[in-house]
Structures are given as structure tokens and as C-alpha cells.
Design an enzyme around this catalytic site. Structure first.
Site, mmCIF file in Angstrom:
data_model
loop_
_atom_site.group_PDB
_atom_site.id
_atom_site.type_symbol
_atom_site.label_atom_id
_atom_site.label_comp_id
_atom_site.label_asym_id
_atom_site.label_seq_id
_atom_site.Cartn_x
_atom_site.Cartn_y
_atom_site.Cartn_z
ATOM 1 N N LYS A 1 1.946 -32.160 0.562
ATOM 2 C CA LYS A 1 1.404 -30.799 0.113
ATOM 3 C C LYS A 1 1.914 -30.161 0.534
ATOM 4 O O LYS A 1 1.438 -28.934 0.106
ATOM 5 C CB LYS A 1 0.872 -31.082 -1.798
ATOM 6 C CG LYS A 1 1.372 -30.497 -2.927
ATOM 7 C CD LYS A 1 -0.149 -30.117 -3.918
ATOM 8 C CE LYS A 1 -1.199 -29.458 -3.537
ATOM 9 N NZ LYS A 1 -2.006 -29.708 -5.212
ATOM 10 N N GLU B 1 -2.994 -36.127 0.589
ATOM 11 C CA GLU B 1 -1.841 -35.441 -0.147
ATOM 12 C C GLU B 1 -0.906 -34.517 0.980
ATOM 13 O O GLU B 1 -1.418 -33.450 1.071
ATOM 14 C CB GLU B 1 -1.997 -34.925 -1.106
ATOM 15 C CG GLU B 1 -0.743 -34.120 -1.956
ATOM 16 C CD GLU B 1 -0.975 -34.460 -3.510
ATOM 17 O OE1 GLU B 1 -0.118 -36.269 -4.043
ATOM 18 O OE2 GLU B 1 -1.529 -33.711 -3.793
ATOM 19 N N ASN C 1 -6.551 -38.469 -14.386
ATOM 20 C CA ASN C 1 -5.706 -37.278 -13.568
ATOM 21 C C ASN C 1 -6.872 -36.074 -14.300
ATOM 22 O O ASN C 1 -7.215 -35.291 -15.405
ATOM 23 C CB ASN C 1 -4.249 -36.444 -13.888
ATOM 24 C CG ASN C 1 -3.788 -35.744 -13.090
ATOM 25 O OD1 ASN C 1 -5.206 -34.360 -12.499
ATOM 26 N ND2 ASN C 1 -2.968 -35.135 -13.002
ATOM 27 N N LYS D 1 4.357 -38.939 -4.794
ATOM 28 C CA LYS D 1 4.196 -38.615 -5.861
ATOM 29 C C LYS D 1 5.369 -37.359 -6.778
ATOM 30 O O LYS D 1 6.298 -36.506 -5.676
ATOM 31 C CB LYS D 1 3.002 -37.484 -5.446
ATOM 32 C CG LYS D 1 2.629 -36.856 -7.029
ATOM 33 C CD LYS D 1 1.040 -35.541 -6.016
ATOM 34 C CE LYS D 1 0.496 -35.056 -7.252
ATOM 35 N NZ LYS D 1 -0.955 -34.893 -7.451
ATOM 36 N N GLU E 1 -7.797 -37.774 -9.752
ATOM 37 C CA GLU E 1 -7.004 -37.372 -8.942
ATOM 38 C C GLU E 1 -7.561 -35.454 -9.860
ATOM 39 O O GLU E 1 -7.765 -35.786 -10.795
ATOM 40 C CB GLU E 1 -5.368 -37.552 -9.667
ATOM 41 C CG GLU E 1 -5.295 -38.790 -9.593
ATOM 42 C CD GLU E 1 -3.187 -39.447 -10.267
ATOM 43 O OE1 GLU E 1 -3.302 -39.967 -10.407
ATOM 44 O OE2 GLU E 1 -3.538 -37.898 -10.888
ATOM 45 N N SER E 2 -7.255 -34.777 -8.863
ATOM 46 C CA SER E 2 -7.362 -33.280 -9.261
ATOM 47 C C SER E 2 -8.895 -32.887 -8.835
ATOM 48 O O SER E 2 -9.723 -33.802 -9.854
ATOM 49 C CB SER E 2 -6.493 -32.888 -10.287
ATOM 50 O OG SER E 2 -5.771 -33.118 -9.657
ATOM 51 N N GLU F 1 -0.464 -42.389 -13.788
ATOM 52 C CA GLU F 1 -1.189 -41.202 -14.061
ATOM 53 C C GLU F 1 -1.656 -41.490 -16.178
ATOM 54 O O GLU F 1 -0.636 -41.305 -16.209
ATOM 55 C CB GLU F 1 -1.339 -40.562 -13.553
ATOM 56 C CG GLU F 1 -1.926 -38.857 -13.713
ATOM 57 C CD GLU F 1 -1.112 -38.064 -12.981
ATOM 58 O OE1 GLU F 1 -1.175 -37.672 -11.579
ATOM 59 O OE2 GLU F 1 -1.222 -36.905 -13.961
#
Length: 251
Positions: free
Chosen positions: A56, A54, A181, A115, A211-212, A160
Site C-alpha cells: 500500500k 498489503e 473490516n 484490493k 481487516e484493519s 468485505e
């Protein structure tokens, strides 16, 4: 299913309020998407871990801002073995932009995920990407229509979820790429057990993205053993040498 303001962290409430007011694109886009499932299969065939790295610049859960050219960051991630890229286009809280995504997608040959907090159909027309994120918690009953609208434009929707209810809604909407997530967007707390709990509920033909919360090789292994077809990793890659960090997690 839409979260009420009382259930959300202040940062998330602010993000959603801004997202609801953000305009859409002026003309309908039509995307010739790079296949994300094929990219995942190719990575696995090469004996590597599929990672969506990502780009970010910042976020409410990280400190500081990366000022690097996002295109150079993206190229380094791909050189490090990223199967796909995730690019933030939310400007106010994540430092992203549609222009950054456009430039990155022109510069790389891997699938690119947009995203953002897409709240209504016209916002799909802001910029072309290969995948687009739709967050079940925030779009609620509009999810089926948004999944269909995204596919009509050529996007691959990544839906998501964080709860069983949201997973059920995603599957009912026809989602075949689902991101689970580990971060509760209401409290901004992370628990890798979320993926482990929900993954068994998904059909085998659904491509699952964890995710995460993936920070280490051990975390990546844990998510893969729990059924993750791919991992979406932001902070752990952006914190330092992005090429080396990507290589570490994809080996």
C-alpha cells in the site's frame, strides 16, 4: 445497503466517485487462481499466523508515500512469512496500479488479492489476481451477481463487511471468504471490537479475515482468539522494514 454520500467521510466519497467512473478491462479475464484457503491451512500447519501483507504505497489514513519498488516490497513480505499479499490497484488515492499487481503476481508464488473499489462487472477484467475484494456496503444489491461473475472468471471473492446486515448479505450471496473490516468506511474510525462482535455470526465453514487495526502482536492474538483465520495488515507492515514487520506478526 449502498451508503449515501451523507454517511461517508469526504475522502471515501471522492474514492467512490472516481471508482464509479473508472473503466473496466477490454477483454474478459480467466484466472487460474492459487488457493487462498490452502495457503492459510499450510501456514497454520507450520505453526504460524496467516497474514495477508498489503502493498500500500499510501492511503487517506496514512502519512507520506512509500516510493519503493512494489515488487521488492512484495518479495520481502513473502520472505517474512506472508501467507498472501494484498495489492492496491486504486490509483488516485492509494497510489496503486494494475501493472504493479501484474508484476507482483509474476514475482511471487503466494495468492494475491486485488484490493480496489470494484463497482461493476467489467472492472473485474482489469487484471488477473487470485482473490478480488468486493465491498458489500458499496455494491449493495449487485453483490450476488458480482460474486458469481468473479467466480466465473476464476477469482476467489473476498467479501468485505462491517455490519451484521452486510454479513447476512454476504452469506446470502454465497461468500465463503469474508473480511470483517474493523474500520468504519463511513467515518474511517477503527474498532477491533467489530470483528469480535460479528465473527460469532459466521458459519464455521466460512474463512474469516480480520481487516484493519492490527498493529501489534497483541492485536493479532486478540483477532485470532476471536476467530480470525487470517489477518489483513497494511500500515503496520508498510511502516518500516516490511520483512521484519511481517515476521513479527506471523510468528
Amino acid at each position: 445497503m449502498n451508503a449515501s454520500g451523507d454517511e461517508l467521510a469526504p475522502d471515501v466519497r471522492a474514492i467512490l466517485e472516481a471508482a464509479r467512473e473508472r473503466p473496466g478491462g477490454e477483454t474478459r479475464v480467466s484466472v487460474d487462481a492459487r488457493s487462498f484457503p490452502e495457503a492459510v491451512a499450510e501456514t497454520e500447519a507450520a505453526g504460524r499466523v496467516p497474514v495477508i501483507a498489503e502493498v500500500k504505497p499510501t492511503s487517506p489514513t496514512t502519512e507520506g508515500v512509500r516510493e519503493d519498488d512494489p515488487v521488492e516490497l512484495a518479495r520481502e513480505m513473502v520472505a517474512g512469512g506472508a501467507t498472501a499479499l494484498s495489492v492496491l490497484t486504486e490509483p488516485e488515492h492509494f497510489g496503486g496500479s494494475a501493472e504493479s499487481l501484474r508484476r507482483i503476481r509474476e514475482a511471487v508464488d503466494v495468492p494475491v488479492l486485488r484490493k480496489d473499489f470494484v463497482m461493476h462487472e467489467a472492472q473485474l477484467d482489469v487484471v488477473e489476481s487470485d482473490l478480488v475484494l468486493l465491498i458489500a456496503r458499496f455494491v449493495g444489491e449487485d453483490l450476488p451477481a458480482l460474486v458469481e461473475a468473479a467466480r466465473d472468471r476464476g477469482f476467489q471473492p473476498l467479501v468485505e463487511v462491517h455490519t451484521r446486515e452486510e454479513l447476512t448479505a454476504a452469506l446470502a450471496a454465497g461468500a465463503d471468504i469474508v473480511g470483517i473490516n474493523n474500520r468504519d468506511l463511513g467515518k474511517l474510525e477503527v474498532d477491533l471490537g467489530t470483528f469480535e462482535e460479528l465473527a460469532p455470526e459466521a458459519p464455521e465453514d466460512v474463512l474469516l479475515v480480520a481487516e484493519s487495526g492490527v498493529k501489534t502482536v497483541d492485536d493479532a492474538t486478540r483477532m485470532r482468539e476471536a476467530g480470525a483465520d487470517a489477518l489483513l495488515v497494511g500500515t503496520a507492515i508498510m511502516d518500516g522494514d516490511v520483512r521484519r514487520n511481517t515476521e513479527t506478526l506471523t510468528q
